[in-house]
Design a protein around this motif. Structure first.
Motif, short mmCIF file in Angstrom:
data_model
loop_
_atom_site.label_atom_id
_atom_site.label_comp_id
_atom_site.label_asym_id
_atom_site.label_seq_id
_atom_site.Cartn_x
_atom_site.Cartn_y
_atom_site.Cartn_z
N ALA A 56 0.82 -1.21 0.00
CA ALA A 56 0.00 0.00 0.00
C ALA A 56 0.86 1.26 0.00
O ALA A 56 0.55 2.24 -0.69
N GLU A 57 1.96 1.25 0.75
CA GLU A 57 2.84 2.41 0.80
C GLU A 57 3.50 2.68 -0.54
O GLU A 57 3.80 3.83 -0.87
N LYS A 58 3.72 1.63 -1.33
CA LYS A 58 4.33 1.80 -2.65
C LYS A 58 3.34 2.40 -3.65
O LYS A 58 3.73 2.80 -4.74
N HIS A 59 2.07 2.45 -3.29
CA HIS A 59 1.04 2.95 -4.20
C HIS A 59 0.28 4.10 -3.56
O HIS A 59 -0.94 4.18 -3.64
N ARG A 60 1.01 5.02 -2.96
CA ARG A 60 0.42 6.17 -2.30
C ARG A 60 -0.35 7.07 -3.27
O ARG A 60 -1.17 7.87 -2.87
N TRP A 61 -0.04 6.96 -4.55
CA TRP A 61 -0.72 7.79 -5.54
C TRP A 61 -2.18 7.38 -5.73
O TRP A 61 -2.99 8.15 -6.25
N MET A 62 -2.54 6.17 -5.30
CA MET A 62 -3.94 5.74 -5.38
C MET A 62 -4.76 6.37 -4.26
O MET A 62 -4.22 6.86 -3.27
N SER A 63 -6.08 6.33 -4.41
CA SER A 63 -6.96 6.76 -3.32
C SER A 63 -6.86 5.74 -2.19
O SER A 63 -6.47 4.59 -2.42
N ALA A 94 -3.65 -3.60 -2.37
CA ALA A 94 -2.61 -4.22 -1.54
C ALA A 94 -3.06 -5.57 -0.99
O ALA A 94 -2.29 -6.53 -0.97
N GLN A 145 -8.77 2.42 -2.92
CA GLN A 145 -8.15 1.67 -4.01
C GLN A 145 -6.83 1.07 -3.56
O GLN A 145 -6.51 -0.08 -3.88
N ARG A 146 -6.05 1.86 -2.83
CA ARG A 146 -4.75 1.40 -2.37
C ARG A 146 -4.89 0.21 -1.43
O ARG A 146 -4.16 -0.78 -1.54
N ARG A 147 -5.88 0.28 -0.54
CA ARG A 147 -6.09 -0.82 0.40
C ARG A 147 -6.50 -2.10 -0.32
O ARG A 147 -5.94 -3.18 -0.09
#
Length: 540
Positions: free
Chosen positions: A333-340, A348, A343-345
């Motif tokens: 999730a931290e690697k995809h901080r650009w997502m909402s 992940a 969505q990120r949760r």
């Protein structure tokens, strides 16, 4: 509505009369009241007695040290009227539930002070599902002298609640969740703090670790508490900073922290993140007004804290941790901080389940011994100098390991991710999920949201512990070079990420987790009744 101990109801007037003021109710000297009108004899000292209009009728009002009581002023009892006693019932509010008092005035554009209408009391009400709500009750009387006397007495009583904060240091994380923390604070929290007369100093954090760096040096002498507006990562950072500062002020070295010093100031947590597990566990609900009112009322809850260390060096303070599936999910999730956040949760979780693999570890733990257990061992003549024989060790491949000092209430676990622990019972929950098939692991995760026991699987083990040591072995699952992974995914395969209070911690060496009972005080209510409450979070 306000409800007294006798089941009676009190009308809560939010704004009072707007167009026409009620007739003034004259103050009646206590000595002039006939004995038949005297209130019931109690052990409480009577401070004031007079007449106010409450609701739509005049009332005989008595102020004691602990409560405000009133009865409607009615004509003599009509013969054979069974409703008289019901209408004449005493109403009351306890003064410990009052958090502010103001003189009520009707203001116009041409008037600066306005026409006096009476006194307004601001009250903290307890509602269902652990929620708190602010409400008001108006005491209407047009006499300036009469209201001034009562107003000063109310102010004196409220000033006597020494546990209530008068000045707070606020840390606000504007990046939490959907960047709603700033709006939440200025629209919901600050108005209540101002109403209660609490002075605030607000710092808006600009980067991760900003609150930590500020709390190491900033002046805190004039504050009664510290408040964090954000998610679990923000709250954990502030708690860690307060505890580090306590060690520094006491001259305690953090390299070998066996007995850390308690934090000197209580911490308030306003939920404004995507998980809010800490706030949920404290209050039972992710409710901003409830958290704010607990702070205003000075409700203090001592809470257990863990230290995470490696090679004898302190890494951080925290309340809960997961590694394996829980740690890798957070790392993704931290690697995809650009997502909402949602969505990120979801991404992940799905990605971590798709790449589900066990960690090869050796876990040693010291089982929890209550004071009663220690007394029984002493009575049996058991040696207490050498405790090494109490340590237990298990090893193997584990899909997920949770170490939690708090119950971690959340939507996927209404009773908590660790339902057998409390905020301050002096123990941690160690929950180990051994290697199993993906479908079976998913069944285990889904059980958290049901009434069924999520631990009743042959591959799940639970322990109540005081200390845990985790040693990672060589990763036998390895990395398949034929898989076309992104560079960060390759790095993630070879890392050992920990999820500590929603914050990512990567450690290459062994980790030692030790529980320290009641090391910090947090603003919050009782927790025993929270186990059945329905709350929400996105922790998995």
């Amino acid at each position: 509505m306000l409800r007294g101990r006798r089941g009676s109801r009190v009308r809560a007037l939010e704004g009072g009369p707007e167009e026409e003021a009620p007739p003034a109710a004259a103050a009646v000297p206590l000595a002039l009241l006939p004995s038949a009108q005297q209130p019931e004899a109690t052990a409480e000292q009577m401070l004031l007695r007079g007449i106010f209009e409450i609701g739509r009728g005049s009332c005989d009002v008595v102020l004691t040290e602990r409560a405000l009581r009133w009865r409607p002023i009615l004509p003599e009892r009509p013969a054979g009227d069974p409703k008289f006693d019901l209408l004449h019932k005493e109403e009351f509010i306890e003064l410990k539930d009052v958090f502010s008092v103001k003189l009520k005035r009707r203001c116009s554009s041409k008037q600066q002070s306005g026409t006096l209408l009476g006194i307004t009391l601001f009250i903290c009400l307890k509602k269902e599902q652990n929620k708190l709500k602010d409400s008001t009750i108006d005491l209407i009387n047009l006499s300036e002298d009469h209201c001034d006397l009562w107003f000063r007495q109310f102010k004196k009583i409220l000033a006597g609640f020494s546990n209530r904060p008068k000045s707070l240091k606020i840390f606000l994380n504007p990046q939490s969740h959907k960047k709603e923390a700033t709006q939440i604070y200025y629209e919901k929290v600050e108005p209540l703090l101002k109403l209660a007369g609490i002075k605030t100093d607000v710092t808006i954090t600009e980067y991760e670790g900003h609150a930590l760096s500020l709390l190491k040096e900033c002046e805190l002498q004039g504050f009664d508490g510290v408040v964090c507006v954000g998610g679990d990562g923000s709250a954990s950072e502030v708690a860690h900073a307060l505890l580090l500062r306590a060690q520094k002020n006491a001259g305690v070295e953090t390299d070998c922290l066996l007995t850390p010093v308690r934090a000197q100031l209580p911490l308030g947590v306003i939920p404004a993140g995507s998980t809010n597990v800490l706030a949920h566990s404290l209050h039972g609900v992710p409710h901003v007004v409830t958290a704010t009112l607990h702070i205003i009322m000075g409700h203090i809850q001592p809470v257990d804290v863990c230290t995470f260390s490696t090679m004898g060096k302190l890494l951080r303070f925290g309340f809960s941790a997961m590694f394996g599936f829980g740690g890798r999910t957070l790392a993704l999730a931290e690697k995809h901080r650009w997502m909402s956040p949602n969505q990120r949760r979801d991404f992940a979780v799905i990605k971590a389940l798709a790449k589900l693999k066990p960690e090869d570890c050796e876990i040693s733990f010291l089982p929890f011994k209550s004071s009663q257990d220690l007394q029984e061992r002493k009575a049996q003549g058991s040696p207490k100098s050498d405790c090494s024989d109490q340590w237990q060790m298990i090893q193997g491949q584990f899909l997920n390991v949770s170490i939690m000092a708090i119950p971690c209430l959340c939507s996927v676990a209404p009773r908590g991710l660790a339902p057998n622990t409390r905020l301050n019972n002096g123990s941690m929950a160690l929950i180990i999920v051994r290697n199993t098939s993906r479908p079976e692991f998913i069944k285990h995760l889904k059980r958290y949201a049901s009434v069924k026991n999520q631990f009743s699987f042959p591959f799940v083990e639970t322990y109540t512990v005081e200390e845990v040591k985790v040693q990672r072995k060589n990763n036998t699952s390895g990395h398949n070079p034929e898989e076309k992974n992104e560079p960060y995914e390759i790095a993630l395969d070879n890392s050992f990420p920990w999820n500590v209070d929603g914050d990512l911690m990567e450690v290459a060496s062994d980790v030692h987790v030790r529980l320290h009972p009641r090391l910090i005080s947090l603003y919050g209510g009782g927790t025993e009744e929270m186990n059945d409450s329905k709350v929400t979070c996105n922790c998995l």
